[in-house]
Design a protein around this motif. Structure first.
Motif, PDB file in Angstrom:
ATOM      1  N   ALA A  84       1.058  -1.220   0.037  1.00  0.00           N
ATOM      2  CA  ALA A  84      -0.097   0.076   0.124  1.00  0.00           C
ATOM      3  C   ALA A  84       0.682   1.244  -0.230  1.00  0.00           C
ATOM      4  N   VAL A  85       0.487   2.387  -0.325  1.00  0.00           N
ATOM      5  CA  VAL A  85       1.014   3.527  -0.597  1.00  0.00           C
ATOM      6  C   VAL A  85       0.299   4.613   0.059  1.00  0.00           C
ATOM      7  N   LEU A  86       0.609   5.324   0.955  1.00  0.00           N
ATOM      8  CA  LEU A  86      -0.096   6.643   1.597  1.00  0.00           C
ATOM      9  C   LEU A  86       0.830   7.702   1.478  1.00  0.00           C
ATOM     10  N   PHE A 103       0.191  -8.242  -7.955  1.00  0.00           N
ATOM     11  CA  PHE A 103      -0.726  -8.454  -9.140  1.00  0.00           C
ATOM     12  C   PHE A 103      -0.608  -7.242  -9.801  1.00  0.00           C
ATOM     13  N   ASP A 104      -1.035  -7.136 -11.288  1.00  0.00           N
ATOM     14  CA  ASP A 104      -1.279  -6.060 -12.352  1.00  0.00           C
ATOM     15  C   ASP A 104      -2.690  -5.846 -12.323  1.00  0.00           C
ATOM     16  N   VAL A 105      -2.953  -4.838 -13.104  1.00  0.00           N
ATOM     17  CA  VAL A 105      -4.220  -4.389 -13.149  1.00  0.00           C
ATOM     18  C   VAL A 105      -4.704  -4.138 -14.584  1.00  0.00           C
ATOM     19  N   LEU A 106      -5.664  -4.819 -15.153  1.00  0.00           N
ATOM     20  CA  LEU A 106      -6.246  -4.583 -16.443  1.00  0.00           C
ATOM     21  C   LEU A 106      -7.308  -3.513 -16.270  1.00  0.00           C
ATOM     22  N   ASP A 107      -7.179  -2.465 -17.144  1.00  0.00           N
ATOM     23  CA  ASP A 107      -8.018  -1.204 -16.695  1.00  0.00           C
ATOM     24  C   ASP A 107      -9.022  -0.957 -18.309  1.00  0.00           C
ATOM     25  N   VAL A 108     -10.427  -0.892 -17.760  1.00  0.00           N
ATOM     26  CA  VAL A 108     -11.314  -0.723 -18.964  1.00  0.00           C
ATOM     27  C   VAL A 108     -12.119   0.376 -18.538  1.00  0.00           C
ATOM     28  N   LEU A 155      -7.763  -7.088 -11.001  1.00  0.00           N
ATOM     29  CA  LEU A 155      -6.557  -7.587 -10.587  1.00  0.00           C
ATOM     30  C   LEU A 155      -6.204  -8.825 -11.138  1.00  0.00           C
ATOM     31  N   VAL A 156      -5.231  -8.747 -11.722  1.00  0.00           N
ATOM     32  CA  VAL A 156      -4.700 -10.121 -12.353  1.00  0.00           C
ATOM     33  C   VAL A 156      -3.390 -10.469 -12.221  1.00  0.00           C
ATOM     34  N   ALA A 157      -2.687 -11.557 -12.490  1.00  0.00           N
ATOM     35  CA  ALA A 157      -1.542 -12.090 -11.923  1.00  0.00           C
ATOM     36  C   ALA A 157      -0.450 -11.197 -12.524  1.00  0.00           C
ATOM     37  N   PRO A 158       0.693 -10.943 -11.573  1.00  0.00           N
ATOM     38  CA  PRO A 158       1.793 -10.130 -11.949  1.00  0.00           C
ATOM     39  C   PRO A 158       2.421 -10.496 -13.430  1.00  0.00           C
ATOM     40  N   ASP A 159       2.993  -9.745 -13.884  1.00  0.00           N
ATOM     41  CA  ASP A 159       3.701  -9.489 -15.256  1.00  0.00           C
ATOM     42  C   ASP A 159       2.617  -9.394 -16.725  1.00  0.00           C
ATOM     43  N   GLY A 195       1.386  -2.198 -14.396  1.00  0.00           N
ATOM     44  CA  GLY A 195       2.232  -3.016 -14.047  1.00  0.00           C
ATOM     45  C   GLY A 195       3.241  -2.701 -13.043  1.00  0.00           C
ATOM     46  N   ALA A 196       4.493  -3.076 -13.241  1.00  0.00           N
ATOM     47  CA  ALA A 196       5.325  -2.803 -11.979  1.00  0.00           C
ATOM     48  C   ALA A 196       5.662  -1.254 -12.029  1.00  0.00           C
ATOM     49  N   GLY A 197       5.678  -0.920 -10.720  1.00  0.00           N
ATOM     50  CA  GLY A 197       6.081   0.740 -10.455  1.00  0.00           C
ATOM     51  C   GLY A 197       4.631   1.461 -10.629  1.00  0.00           C
TER      52      GLY A 197
END
Length: 196
Positions: free
Chosen positions: A42-44, A78-83, A115-119, A144-146
């Protein structure tokens, strides 16, 4: 869920907090849930709280940035698919009918975040090519990363499908969701309906 049970002691001790303090406590507990229970980063307000962050670390981050909106770091768990939001709802309905179980899904203004699998971000162009959607004009992206995405209790984020012990620890492979998401995105562009 009362996270004090997880930590064996109240996050803010036994002092009376008042209405504003109770809101801050609830927000703190939610971030603690992300790091302790789900194993996410998490980032705050620029302070990164890695998986397993202690309750003291979460509490200190809130004290430094009490008005910060929580975000979840992408690329590790996780990575995130954005729609687009409407496409996300259409895809969720279709997945329900097909018996496909998406992982956690976030809703933000105008967007649905799966939320989907990393990479996945690195593999997305190849996945779109292999599924025949590489030449379609889709409003579909991937964090993805970052990267980072807003998370409840941020004012502009809510869970459309909340995390569970099963789907948070092992988010689904993007290939399982990509067909339904790409189709829903394609259907959402009136001038593209019927074309591929």
């Amino acid at each position: 869920m009362d996270l004090d049970i997880l930590f064996d002691s109240p996050i803010f001790g036994s002092r009376s907090l008042g209405p504003r303090g109770r809101v801050r406590t609830a927000r703190c507990r939610t971030v603690a849930e992300y790091t302790q229970l789900w194993g996410w980063t998490a980032v705050l307000g620029g302070v990164e709280l890695p998986p397993g962050s202690s309750q003291d670390q979460v509490h200190q981050a809130w004290q430094r940035c009490p008005a910060a909106e929580p975000r979840l770091r992408t690329g590790n768990g996780f990575d995130v698919l954005d729609v687009p939001h409407a496409a996300g709802f259409r895809a969720l309905e279709r997945m329900e009918r097909m018996g496909v179980r998406p992982g956690p899904v976030l809703g933000t203004p105008g967007r649905a975040l799966f939320l989907v699998a990393p990479d996945t971000a690195a593999a997305l162009p190849d996945l779109l090519y292999r599924t025949g959607w590489d030449d379609a004009a889709l409003d579909l992206g991937c964090h993805g990363a970052g990267g980072a995405v807003p998370a409840p209790p941020a004012t502009d984020a809510r869970w459309l499908r909340p995390p569970t012990p099963e789907n948070a620890a092992r988010p689904p492979e993007a290939r399982l969701l990509l067909g339904a998401l790409a189709y829903a995105c394609h259907r959402g562009v009136p001038e593209l309906v019927g074309r591929r």
